[in-house]
Structure formats: structure tokens, C-alpha cells
Design an enzyme around this catalytic site. Sequence first.
Site, short mmCIF file in Angstrom:
data_model
loop_
_atom_site.label_atom_id
_atom_site.label_comp_id
_atom_site.label_asym_id
_atom_site.label_seq_id
_atom_site.Cartn_x
_atom_site.Cartn_y
_atom_site.Cartn_z
N SER A 248 0.81 -1.21 0.00
CA SER A 248 0.00 0.00 0.00
C SER A 248 0.85 1.26 0.00
CB SER A 248 -0.93 0.02 1.22
OG SER A 248 -1.88 -1.02 1.15
N GLU B 179 2.21 0.13 15.39
CA GLU B 179 2.60 1.47 14.95
C GLU B 179 3.31 2.27 16.03
OE1 GLU B 179 -0.85 0.09 12.44
OE2 GLU B 179 -0.37 0.10 14.58
N PHE C 56 -3.45 5.59 10.95
CA PHE C 56 -2.58 4.89 11.89
C PHE C 56 -1.29 5.67 12.15
CE2 PHE C 56 -4.47 1.10 9.46
CZ PHE C 56 -5.66 1.20 10.16
N HIS D 178 -3.16 7.09 2.09
CA HIS D 178 -4.60 6.86 2.26
C HIS D 178 -5.24 7.91 3.16
CE1 HIS D 178 -3.17 3.13 0.58
NE2 HIS D 178 -4.38 2.59 0.57
N ASP E 236 -13.25 1.99 2.25
CA ASP E 236 -12.93 1.52 3.60
C ASP E 236 -13.73 2.27 4.67
OD1 ASP E 236 -11.22 -0.22 2.45
OD2 ASP E 236 -9.39 0.60 3.29
#
Length: 317
Positions: A40, A61, A86, A112, A120
Site C-alpha cells: 500500500s 505502529e 494509523f 490513504h 474503507d
Amino acid sequence: MKKYTFTEQKDTRSGFGAGLAELGRTNPNVVALCADLIGSLKMDKFIEENPERFFQIGIAEANMIGIAAGLTIGGKIPFTGTFANFSTGRVYDQIRQAVAYSDKNVKICASHAGLTLGEDGATHQILEDIGLMKMLPGMTVINTCDYNQTKAATIAIAEYDGPVYLRFGRPVVPIFTPEDQKFEVGKAVQLTEGTDVTIVATGHLVWEALQASEQLEAMGISAEVINIHTIKPLDEEAILKSVAKTGCIVTAEEHNVIGGLGESVSRVLVQNNLVPQEFVAVNDSFGESGTPAQLMEKYKLNDKAVVAAAQKVIARK
């Protein structure tokens, strides 16, 4: 007015991947960390060419941010990669304490971002990350508009000393900035000249602003479009120079109206030259599931919204 066209569309996250790969070849101190989202974030090429300089942290993370901060002590330049949601909200305490407060040279790279994450849905479509990150003392915040600019920004921040939040997106978007551009942190890019209204846009809204400027020109309205790729530090000089000429401004961003570019611009205007301002942004709400085009239409983040905002702000002069 200068017309902008494109022959190709590409996702900005691929620009990040290309920039990171180039840094892998040119800067031996650059290392990369990922939270289980290599594909991604388009980090494959860097890993293929520099496997010893990559760290797969997994879905952890907070650990990734802590490890990145530690790597800076040995002179490394860590680039962390995961989704914007995140990269910020999930690890805000770690960023605040280990990176910002400690002034560590970490590059937090977030894909994203915004509504254009799409299907999503709201849990992943972070619309408050710019606000979160710009409030941290010493944090530089960059939001790029196309593939070429994202690649150039990725390369540039490796030479920029201090923590950086680099925000980019998932969908394919027009490539309209030069391939050989020089990216200057904190320096806005004027795309068109105009006399009736200033439009300052960031990220995916820059292309929409350019389309709006052509529609406004057809209505006899001269719009000056400025690409604000660096939200902090903000190029106040470019904004004030433009509004001194046009007398009004529209800000456009794929972010909550609270805490984003628009509010940063408002502060500059209040302190220096209080002209009318209109906002193109998400109006204090979460997103929902849908295609990027559907969401940009529903939440009024497109060229039509910019045109309407420009007409409204001109009427307030």
C-alpha cells in the site's frame, strides 16, 4: 491564464515509493520502517534494493515510531510508512513525546489520507490529521498534490532537518506538476495569476482548483491559484501578496474545516489583512463508504464547490 493539462494519472503514494527508492540509491543514511503495509505504501523497490535498511515492524505502529526515534540517535534518517489514520491518531502520544518534544529527525509518511481512501469508510478516512500534526511544536506538515510533487517532496525532506509529516493519498489523480521540479519546504507555488479571487488549495484539491479557475474564467472571473503543499510552515508572504491584489480568498482542502489549512490561513488574515474568506472542506463530520468521486461530490470537495465558494466570497467584498 495558463492552462494545465495532464497525459497521465497516478496515485501520489506511488510518488512516495519512487522518491524513497531514489533516496535508497543516493543517501545511505535513509532507512525505512513499515507497519505491515508495504504494498500500500509502495515501498517494494526500496526493500528490494536495500533489504538491510528496511524494518518490518508489523501491526505495532507505536513501536514503529519509538524505533524510528531511536534510529535517529545513530544518524539514520528514518521514513515510517502506514495509513494516515494509523500514522497520527493511533500513535499521537508516541509522536508527541518521542519525536516532536525530543526533536527527532523522523519522517512520518502517511498514505490513504482523507475521504479519497474511499470504500474503507469513516474509520479509516482520517480528516483531522493535519490539525493534529500542525499543533505539535517543531513539526513540519506537507500535503502533496500529484505523483511528481510527492516524489520531489519525499526526496527533499531527507535533507530537511527535523520531524516531518508527509501526507498523500490512495487514488489515481492527474499528474500536472513538472517532473524535474525543485521542492522547497515552506514555499508555495503560484499556478495561475488572477485579480478577482485568490484560491489556495492543498493535496487533491489543487487540481480541482485549477479546473475551477478555468470555469471561473469563462464567467469573466480572474482567479489566482496557489498550491500550498506545505501547511506548516505556511508561506504567509505568498498568501498576503495575493490577497492584497484580489481582496478575497477561498481555501480548499480534503480535511475537516476545523484544524486544517483554512484555519491557518484565517490566522494570517486576522493578523495582517482581514479580507473575506470561504472554505471548501469537510464540514465537521466523519466520512462514509463510497468511491472517491462519490465522496468528493457529496462532501463538496470538487471544482463545482470551489466555483461556488469563489462566487460567494467575491460577492462579500
